[in-house]
Design an enzyme around this catalytic site. Structure first.
Site, PDB file in Angstrom:
ATOM      1  N   THR A  51     -11.022  47.083  11.880  1.00 31.35           N
ATOM      2  CA  THR A  51     -11.383  47.478  10.525  1.00 31.35           C
ATOM      3  C   THR A  51     -12.889  47.333  10.378  1.00 31.35           C
ATOM      4  O   THR A  51     -13.463  46.309  10.745  1.00 31.35           O
ATOM      5  CB  THR A  51     -10.670  46.601   9.480  1.00 31.35           C
ATOM      6  OG1 THR A  51      -9.262  46.678   9.690  1.00 31.35           O
ATOM      7  CG2 THR A  51     -10.974  47.079   8.084  1.00 31.35           C
ATOM      8  N   ASP A 172       4.358  42.056   5.474  1.00 30.48           N
ATOM      9  CA  ASP A 172       3.343  41.206   6.100  1.00 30.48           C
ATOM     10  C   ASP A 172       2.526  40.456   5.051  1.00 30.48           C
ATOM     11  O   ASP A 172       1.307  40.382   5.144  1.00 30.48           O
ATOM     12  CB  ASP A 172       2.421  42.056   6.981  1.00 30.48           C
ATOM     13  CG  ASP A 172       1.626  41.211   7.972  1.00 30.48           C
ATOM     14  OD1 ASP A 172       1.975  40.022   8.160  1.00 30.48           O
ATOM     15  OD2 ASP A 172       0.659  41.728   8.559  1.00 30.48           O
TER      16      ASP A 172
END
Length: 571
Positions: A51, A172
């Site tokens: 990311t 998650d």
């Protein structure tokens, strides 16, 4: 300049792949993706990619996040799983539009060298995740208080309720996937790489990739049905959120709080929370999915039963120095059980300590009112008893002796604004009930009432209102202003989406409307100036005392933006 792969092999910065293992390398800051997004630096790296923080050159250098698909996998079946997960995330994010979830801008595919790479472009959230916050607090020898964790639950459960209504399960949820946004101190849910789309006709869904179920989720946070069988329910997210709450309160990993031999949590020993919160978390953590809460709204309902005020008890942060400073000094010692907790009360939103009693828990009234309800009841009872005796005695005296008693002067309460014709005053309980029905942020509403109240009472200088006879009139005045504010918001006839977003409008919304104006996509309005004029016309009729151009961005400007949002069609 050099870069390293995940195996710590040294490479030149202009290399795209590791010369020793062939792994794709992080993008350098000079790299521009799709002739638009310039990489600034890497934010994180996982098994399926990296990311990056990037700058959008087509939007005046606005920051955004690029999520790269670059799995560190070699087996074809594993690569296929990773690719499907990434494409699934893009597909799911296109359906999600919530102020506490980063917006997906586009999904792009580019060729770098001889290989194709995929990127998701999303909003950048300025803030720090709860794992980092917890670590910073642990360095100070403290952890999140129960009040702060309940506030987190109250602010993130509506987000889960929203994605679950779309038949989406995150899978998650953990402290590092929750970011405390700097602009408004609201939690933001990120990283939908493990999402599952639940068919409307099924209570569970199992990923079928290469004939096997995909097992995703963090160990300790994910329930057994998810980690072992690859099955998920909406209640699986609630389980992970409950584990997150325990980790933040206790400052320990899930494995330290769970007895894997007996399959039970260490309640009462390593885990010490109030009985009320424990009952909610136990139900969220039930082993069988059928024994848990089935909807996030059910958890919210039970949390609202607590006899505890939860004002704006937020953690401030200085990201530049990476220093976390709790606002309230109650971090110095561990939070006591909620039944004995010195409850935070004010003209709601201010903090002062008074003692609560468990019996008040059963009385149906607004949460912030409960702590001083017993005092009010006792005081009222004594007053009524005294008044009754006095009246009876006065009657006997007048009847038998014709002796008149001196007049008793009753103290005058501060006057309150007169109500519009035909409208009766609502109780504060009804105000907060109506607030919940309209899905208006309680935090935003209380903050706005505080501003109105303390502006009209500058002599108080933000003094907290206490549960005393002397402050009872002031509390009544605060309650009346709350009712008046809610009535005015109701008169604005805002849409549900505009009401729900009040408290989280930002500069990005104004920029988006400006872009729409330039593109001629504001419906019947030819320019943003026309929208401004119409918004102010409606806003000024409701709040004539607010000066144009000087609206508080956290209170009245939020109402202004909600009106504008409806005018442009919630675009």
């Amino acid at each position: 300049m050099y870069v390293y792969c995940s195996q710590q092999h040294l490479n030149q910065s202009n290399h795209r792949f590791c010369t020793q293992c062939g792994e794709s390398l992080p993008l350098s800051s000079e790299r521009i993706i799709n002739n638009r997004y310039q990489i600034l630096h890497i934010l994180g790296q996982g098994g399926f990619g990296r990311t990056y923080l990037a700058m959008d050159k087509q939007k005046n250098g606005q920051k955004c996040v690029l999520k790269e698909f670059a799995p560190q996998l070699s087996q074809p079946e594993d690569l296929q799983k990773a690719r499907e997960l990434f494409q699934r995330e893009a597909g799911v994010l296109r359906k999600i539009h919530h102020p506490q979830i980063p917006e997906l801008h586009e999904f792009i595919q580019v060729k770098i060298g001889s290989k194709d790479f995929f990127f998701l472009v999303q909003d950048y959230v300025e803030g720090v995740n709860y794992h980092q916050l917890s670590q910073q607090l642990q360095k100070q020898g403290i952890s999140f208080t129960e009040v702060e964790v309940i506030t987190l639950l109250e602010n993130i459960l509506p987000v889960l309720s929203y994605i679950h209504s779309l038949d989406i399960v995150h899978r998650d949820i953990s402290p590092d996937n929750l970011i405390l946004r700097q602009s408004d101190n609201l939690p933001v849910l990120i990283d939908f790489g493990g999402v599952k789309q639940l068919p409307a006709y099924q209570g569970l869904w199992q990923t079928n990739l290469v004939g096997n179920g995909t097992l995703l989720g963090k160990k300790g946070y994910a329930p057994e049905e998810q980690l072992i069988a690859g099955k998920v329910f909406k209640s699986s997210d609630l389980y992970s959120l409950a584990v997150t709450a325990l980790v933040l309160i206790n400052g320990q990993d899930p494995q330290s709080l769970y007895d894997s031999h007996h399959g039970t949590w260490y309640w009462g020993s390593r885990i010490q929370v109030s009985p009320q919160l424990e009952s909610v978390l136990k139900k969220m953590l039930a082993y069988k999915p059928s024994d848990r809460y089935q909807e996030a709204d059910q958890v919210i309902k039970d949390l609202l039963k607590f006899a505890l005020i939860r004002p704006s008890n937020k953690l401030s942060n200085s990201l530049g120095k990476n220093i976390i400073k709790p606002i309230n000094s109650h971090h110095i010692q561990n939070s006591p059980p909620m039944t004995k907790l010195k409850t935070l009360i004010a003209a709601p939103g201010r903090t002062i300590y008074v003692t609560t009693q468990a019996v008040i828990n059963k009385i149906h009234m607004p949460l912030w009112l409960r702590p001083f309800a017993m005092t009010f009841i006792i005081t009222t009872g004594i007053g009524l008893t005294g008044a009754g005796l006095w009246s009876f005695g006065n009657f006997l005296v007048k009847t038998l002796t014709s002796v008149s008693l001196p007049k008793v002067e009753i103290p005058q309460f501060p006057s309150v604004p007169s109500l519009p014709f035909g409208r009766s005053q609502r109780s504060i309980e009804n105000v907060f009930t109506r607030l919940q029905q309209l899905e208006i942020s309680r935090r935003f509403f209380i903050k706005t009432v505080d501003e109105i109240f303390y502006t009209s009472r500058p002599e108080l200088k933000n003094r907290s209102l206490r549960d005393t006879a002397g402050d009872r009139a002031l509390r009544k005045e605060w309650n009346n202003k709350a009712d008046e504010l809610l009535w005015k918001i109701e008169q604005a006839n805002l849409s549900q989406s505009a009401r729900k977003k009040m408290g989280s409008y930002s500069q990005q919304d104004l920029q988006r409307w400006n872009r729409l104006a330039k593109a001629g996509k504001l419906g019947k309005y030819r320019s943003l100036e026309e929208v401004r004029k119409e918004t102010y016309r409606k806003f000024d009729s409701l709040f004539p005392g607010q000066e144009r151009g000087k609206l508080n961005r956290g209170t009245f400007l939020q109402i202004w933006c909600a009106i504008a949002s409806d005018l442009v069609g919630n675009k």
